[in-house]
Design an enzyme around this catalytic site. Structure first.
Site, PDB file in Angstrom:
ATOM      1  N   ALA A  22     -71.105 -31.000 -47.385  1.00  0.00           N
ATOM      2  CA  ALA A  22     -71.618 -29.957 -48.271  1.00  0.00           C
ATOM      3  C   ALA A  22     -72.246 -28.776 -47.523  1.00  0.00           C
ATOM      4  CB  ALA A  22     -72.638 -30.568 -49.237  1.00  0.00           C
ATOM      5  N   THR A  26     -72.895 -24.242 -48.355  1.00  0.00           N
ATOM      6  CA  THR A  26     -74.174 -23.716 -48.853  1.00  0.00           C
ATOM      7  C   THR A  26     -74.215 -22.191 -48.781  1.00  0.00           C
ATOM      8  OG1 THR A  26     -75.219 -24.142 -46.700  1.00  0.00           O
ATOM      9  CG2 THR A  26     -75.516 -25.822 -48.405  1.00  0.00           C
ATOM     10  N   PHE A  33     -76.557 -31.920 -50.963  1.00  0.00           N
ATOM     11  CA  PHE A  33     -77.126 -33.061 -51.691  1.00  0.00           C
ATOM     12  C   PHE A  33     -78.526 -33.434 -51.228  1.00  0.00           C
ATOM     13  CE2 PHE A  33     -72.592 -33.340 -52.234  1.00  0.00           C
ATOM     14  CZ  PHE A  33     -72.495 -33.576 -53.587  1.00  0.00           C
ATOM     15  N   ARG A  34     -78.768 -33.397 -49.900  1.00  0.00           N
ATOM     16  CA  ARG A  34     -79.984 -34.016 -49.353  1.00  0.00           C
ATOM     17  C   ARG A  34     -80.955 -33.056 -48.705  1.00  0.00           C
ATOM     18  NH1 ARG A  34     -75.663 -37.129 -49.220  1.00  0.00           N
ATOM     19  NH2 ARG A  34     -75.834 -39.118 -50.316  1.00  0.00           N
ATOM     20  N   HIS A 119     -63.593 -37.440 -51.618  1.00  0.00           N
ATOM     21  CA  HIS A 119     -64.412 -37.635 -52.826  1.00  0.00           C
ATOM     22  C   HIS A 119     -63.880 -36.848 -54.020  1.00  0.00           C
ATOM     23  CE1 HIS A 119     -68.017 -38.873 -50.055  1.00  0.00           C
ATOM     24  NE2 HIS A 119     -67.117 -39.839 -50.184  1.00  0.00           N
ATOM     25  N   CYS A 152     -60.004 -38.841 -73.851  1.00  0.00           N
ATOM     26  CA  CYS A 152     -58.608 -38.444 -73.655  1.00  0.00           C
ATOM     27  C   CYS A 152     -57.872 -38.396 -75.000  1.00  0.00           C
ATOM     28  CB  CYS A 152     -57.957 -39.470 -72.737  1.00  0.00           C
ATOM     29  SG  CYS A 152     -56.225 -39.168 -72.384  1.00  0.00           S
ATOM     30  N   SER A 194     -74.632 -34.958 -43.478  1.00  0.00           N
ATOM     31  CA  SER A 194     -75.693 -35.829 -42.962  1.00  0.00           C
ATOM     32  C   SER A 194     -75.110 -37.139 -42.432  1.00  0.00           C
ATOM     33  CB  SER A 194     -76.724 -36.090 -44.058  1.00  0.00           C
ATOM     34  OG  SER A 194     -76.094 -36.656 -45.191  1.00  0.00           O
ATOM     35  N   ASP A 235     -76.901 -23.013 -37.705  1.00  0.00           N
ATOM     36  CA  ASP A 235     -76.199 -22.608 -38.916  1.00  0.00           C
ATOM     37  C   ASP A 235     -74.670 -22.604 -38.708  1.00  0.00           C
ATOM     38  OD1 ASP A 235     -76.388 -21.194 -41.645  1.00  0.00           O
ATOM     39  OD2 ASP A 235     -75.099 -19.863 -40.468  1.00  0.00           O
TER      40      ASP A 235
HETATM   41  P1  OAD Z   1     -75.710 -33.799 -47.408  1.00  0.00           P
HETATM   42  O1  OAD Z   1     -76.488 -32.965 -48.359  1.00  0.00           O
HETATM   43  O2  OAD Z   1     -76.092 -35.226 -47.260  1.00  0.00           O
HETATM   44  O3  OAD Z   1     -75.749 -33.161 -45.951  1.00  0.00           O
HETATM   45  C1  OAD Z   1     -75.478 -31.797 -45.753  1.00  0.00           C
HETATM   46  C2  OAD Z   1     -75.999 -31.416 -44.372  1.00  0.00           C
HETATM   47  O4  OAD Z   1     -75.621 -30.058 -44.133  1.00  0.00           O
HETATM   48  C3  OAD Z   1     -77.512 -31.483 -44.260  1.00  0.00           C
HETATM   49  O5  OAD Z   1     -77.849 -32.361 -43.175  1.00  0.00           O
HETATM   50  C4  OAD Z   1     -77.955 -30.047 -43.971  1.00  0.00           C
HETATM   51  O6  OAD Z   1     -78.952 -29.971 -42.966  1.00  0.00           O
HETATM   52  C5  OAD Z   1     -76.677 -29.397 -43.470  1.00  0.00           C
HETATM   53  N1  OAD Z   1     -76.554 -27.962 -43.810  1.00  0.00           N
HETATM   54  C6  OAD Z   1     -76.682 -27.373 -45.016  1.00  0.00           C
HETATM   55  N2  OAD Z   1     -76.418 -26.054 -44.951  1.00  0.00           N
HETATM   56  C7  OAD Z   1     -76.127 -25.787 -43.652  1.00  0.00           C
HETATM   57  C8  OAD Z   1     -75.775 -24.602 -42.921  1.00  0.00           C
HETATM   58  N3  OAD Z   1     -75.645 -23.409 -43.524  1.00  0.00           N
HETATM   59  N4  OAD Z   1     -75.566 -24.721 -41.586  1.00  0.00           N
HETATM   60  C9  OAD Z   1     -75.693 -25.918 -40.966  1.00  0.00           C
HETATM   61  N5  OAD Z   1     -76.004 -27.063 -41.597  1.00  0.00           N
HETATM   62  C10 OAD Z   1     -76.217 -27.015 -42.920  1.00  0.00           C
HETATM   63  O7  OAD Z   1     -74.165 -33.631 -47.822  1.00  0.00           O
HETATM   64  P2  OAD Z   1     -72.904 -34.534 -47.391  1.00  0.00           P
HETATM   65  O8  OAD Z   1     -73.118 -35.144 -46.053  1.00  0.00           O
HETATM   66  O9  OAD Z   1     -71.703 -33.733 -47.624  1.00  0.00           O
HETATM   67  O10 OAD Z   1     -70.654 -37.908 -52.322  1.00  0.00           O
HETATM   68  O11 OAD Z   1     -72.992 -35.673 -48.482  1.00  0.00           O
HETATM   69  C11 OAD Z   1     -72.065 -36.717 -48.449  1.00  0.00           C
HETATM   70  C12 OAD Z   1     -71.781 -37.227 -49.833  1.00  0.00           C
HETATM   71  O12 OAD Z   1     -73.011 -37.555 -50.492  1.00  0.00           O
HETATM   72  C13 OAD Z   1     -71.156 -36.214 -50.760  1.00  0.00           C
HETATM   73  O13 OAD Z   1     -69.767 -36.084 -50.569  1.00  0.00           O
HETATM   74  C14 OAD Z   1     -71.478 -36.759 -52.107  1.00  0.00           C
HETATM   75  C15 OAD Z   1     -72.930 -37.127 -51.879  1.00  0.00           C
HETATM   76  O14 OAD Z   1     -73.419 -38.146 -52.671  1.00  0.00           O
HETATM   77  C16 OAD Z   1     -70.539 -38.483 -53.538  1.00  0.00           C
HETATM   78  O15 OAD Z   1     -71.122 -38.022 -54.507  1.00  0.00           O
HETATM   79  C17 OAD Z   1     -69.669 -39.691 -53.583  1.00  0.00           C
HETATM   80 ZN    ZN Z   2     -55.985 -41.088 -71.022  1.00  0.00          ZN
END
Ligand code: OAD
Ligand code: ZN
Length: 246
Positions: A22, A26, A33-34, A119, A152, A194, A235
């Site tokens: 994610a 951003t 998400f986190r 996902h 549906c 993350s 970044d």
């Molecule tokens: P997270 O929100 O866990 O991690 C995103 C990371 O990106 C964080 O560690 C931020 O520090 C970093 N970040 C954000 N903006 C940034 C920028 N401009 N430059 C550098 N770093 C940046 O998101 P994911 O790891 O994608 O799944 O989350 C994994 C999964 O958890 C998602 O696919 C989703 C969620 O629950 C499901 O819902 C099944």
């Molecule tokens: Zn259906």
């Protein structure tokens, strides 16, 4: 610096596989998400079993999704997406593995076939029974008219965004293709994740164990920094901007 080293590694690599989270989106206005303000700091995830079992969980899930629609509809690829698309056009990146559901890799120029969506995708919906595809404006119309998440029209089962929720099975084809890509690249770059959600978070390690060099680009430390050959805590747009080209 880290960015120069990254440039050298990219120049030397034959097959680069990016793996995105994610954080790459951003700068496009889509929250992650986190991080502070991230989705899971505001809402508890709705598990797949809850969605299946409860009309009120489905209503809440669609209320959240429709509230985000202006953000998703307006989002354009950022510098990270565009840099990866440039490397794809240059023949270095066969495909991108992504945890993201925002369709921005496709929007940046990757063919649908070259985006491995672990996902799923939130820009359209599917019946969880028969798989029938629905556009979001159909869902929105039904939601507005009935005040409830729609079922549906073909089989009466619930309609859900075409994403993978917690508790839902991973897509088999995508898992297989991501495995093959991770095992055959010589450079694997994890960007904006993350690296805490499994099985997706297993691919950087799989690539490393198969002999690839591993780079992690993320503002915050990740769960797997100690595995990487190069870690850039910076970044993403700034780091990958130089690779956007024209
Ligand atoms: P997270 O929100 O866990 O991690 C995103 C990371 O990106 C964080 O560690 C931020 O520090 C970093 N970040 C954000 N903006 C940034 C920028 N401009 N430059 C550098 N770093 C940046 O998101 P994911 O790891 O994608 O799944 O989350 C994994 C999964 O958890 C998602 O696919 C989703 C969620 O629950 C499901 O819902 C099944
Ligand atoms: Zn259906």
């Amino acid at each position: 610096s880290g960015v120069e080293q990254l440039g050298d590694m990219i120049a030397r690599a034959r097959i680069i596989v990016p793996f995105t989270g994610a954080g790459i989106s951003t700068e496009c206005g889509i929250p992650d998400f986190r991080s502070p303000g991230g989705i899971w700091t505001r809402h508890r995830p709705i598990q797949f079993e809850e969605f299946v079992a409860s009309q009120s969980a489905r209503d809440e899930s669609w209320r959240r999704r429709l509230a985000m629609e202006e953000v998703f509809a307006a989002a354009k690829p950022g510098r990270g997406h565009r840099a990866l698309a440039a490397l794809h056009r240059a023949g270095k990146v066969p495909a991108v593995i992504t945890q993201n559901i925002d369709n921005l890799h496709q929007a940046s120029g990757f063919a649908p076939d070259c985006v491995i969506e672990l996902h799923g995708n939130t820009t359209y919906a599917r019946c969880i029974g028969c798989g029938q595809v629905y556009q979001l404006d159909w869902v929105k119309r039904r939601f507005d008219e009935d005040g409830a998440a729609p079922d549906c029209t073909a089989c009466d089962e619930p309609v859900k965004t075409a994403t993978i929720s917690f508790g839902q099975a991973m897509p088999e084809d995508e898992m297989q293709r991501a495995t093959e890509l991770s095992q055959s690249c010589d450079l694997f770059i994890a960007i904006g994740s993350s690296l805490v959600v499994w099985p997706a978070a297993g691919f950087p390690m799989m690539a490393k164990n198969s002999g690839a060099r591993l780079v992690i680009i993320n503002r915050e430390p990740t769960e797997q920094d100690e595995l990487a050959d190069l870690v850039i805590h910076h970044d993403i747009g700034e780091t990958l901007g130089p690779f956007v080209g024209n």
